[in-house]
Design a protein around this motif. Structure first.
Motif, PDB file in Angstrom:
ATOM      1  N   GLU A 272       0.830  -1.211   0.000  1.00 13.67           N
ATOM      2  CA  GLU A 272       0.000   0.000   0.000  1.00 13.67           C
ATOM      3  C   GLU A 272       0.859   1.253   0.000  1.00 13.67           C
ATOM      4  N   ARG A 273       0.218   2.386  -0.323  1.00 11.83           N
ATOM      5  CA  ARG A 273       0.948   3.655  -0.449  1.00 11.83           C
ATOM      6  C   ARG A 273       0.951   4.501   0.814  1.00 11.83           C
ATOM      7  N   ASP A 274      -0.022   4.309   1.725  1.00  9.18           N
ATOM      8  CA  ASP A 274      -0.039   5.118   2.949  1.00  9.18           C
ATOM      9  C   ASP A 274      -0.414   4.253   4.154  1.00  9.18           C
ATOM     10  N   VAL A 275      -0.208   4.805   5.334  1.00  7.20           N
ATOM     11  CA  VAL A 275      -0.398   4.052   6.567  1.00  7.20           C
ATOM     12  C   VAL A 275      -1.858   3.642   6.762  1.00  7.20           C
ATOM     13  N   GLY A 276      -2.789   4.544   6.490  1.00  8.54           N
ATOM     14  CA  GLY A 276      -4.202   4.241   6.668  1.00  8.54           C
ATOM     15  C   GLY A 276      -4.655   3.069   5.811  1.00  8.54           C
ATOM     16  N   ALA A 277      -4.274   3.092   4.551  1.00  9.52           N
ATOM     17  CA  ALA A 277      -4.641   1.999   3.644  1.00  9.52           C
ATOM     18  C   ALA A 277      -3.948   0.710   4.066  1.00  9.52           C
ATOM     19  N   ALA A 278      -2.704   0.807   4.530  1.00  9.04           N
ATOM     20  CA  ALA A 278      -1.970  -0.381   4.958  1.00  9.04           C
ATOM     21  C   ALA A 278      -2.630  -1.024   6.174  1.00  9.04           C
ATOM     22  N   GLU A 279      -3.050  -0.219   7.142  1.00 12.30           N
ATOM     23  CA  GLU A 279      -3.724  -0.753   8.319  1.00 12.30           C
ATOM     24  C   GLU A 279      -5.042  -1.425   7.940  1.00 12.30           C
ATOM     25  N   TYR A 280      -5.794  -0.789   7.057  1.00 11.88           N
ATOM     26  CA  TYR A 280      -7.078  -1.343   6.623  1.00 11.88           C
ATOM     27  C   TYR A 280      -6.883  -2.684   5.907  1.00 11.88           C
TER      28      TYR A 280
END
Length: 124
Positions: free
Chosen positions: A46-54
């Motif tokens: 993923e490109r950002d932390v929020g998307a990675a956590e999701y």
């Protein structure tokens, strides 16, 4: 002969139940390890932390056995190019149905898995 059977049957049943309990523990440990590994790999793409956590939460939930009692996925580390992220996942192994052995109701199983982020890509 009858006395020997009366003595041996409960012992054999207890040993068989211990094998089942150990099998449950090993099965859940393997599934938790696989879920953590797959979750961190998906998060690293993923490109950002929020998307990675999701994505890590979704992948881990999809890979765990139905009815598993697990805590939320914990994603830690530096989410920057060349950084390393780590997923931690903790679940409970249920020993329901094995009451004759006086085992606790459940036992914790946890797993950590890490993955590097590509050095040549942009992260947000």
């Amino acid at each position: 002969m009858a006395v020997e059977i009366v003595i041996m049957v409960p012992i054999l049943v207890a040993v068989m139940m211990l094998v089942v309990a150990f099998g449950r523990y090993i099965d859940v440990q393997g599934r938790v390890d696989a879920a953590a590994r797959d979750a961190v790999r998906a998060a690293s793409l993923e490109r950002d932390v929020g998307a990675a956590e999701y994505v890590a939460e979704q992948v881990a939930t999809a890979n765990l056995p139905a009815g598993a009692s697990c805590s939320d996925v914990s994603l830690t580390g530096d989410f920057v190019a060349g950084g390393v992220i780590t997923v931690q996942l903790t679940c409970q192994v249920s020993y329901d149905g094995l009451g004759l052995l006086s085992l606790p109701g459940s036992a914790p199983v946890s797993s950590n898995s890490s993955a590097p982020l590509d050095e040549l890509r942009r992260t947000g």
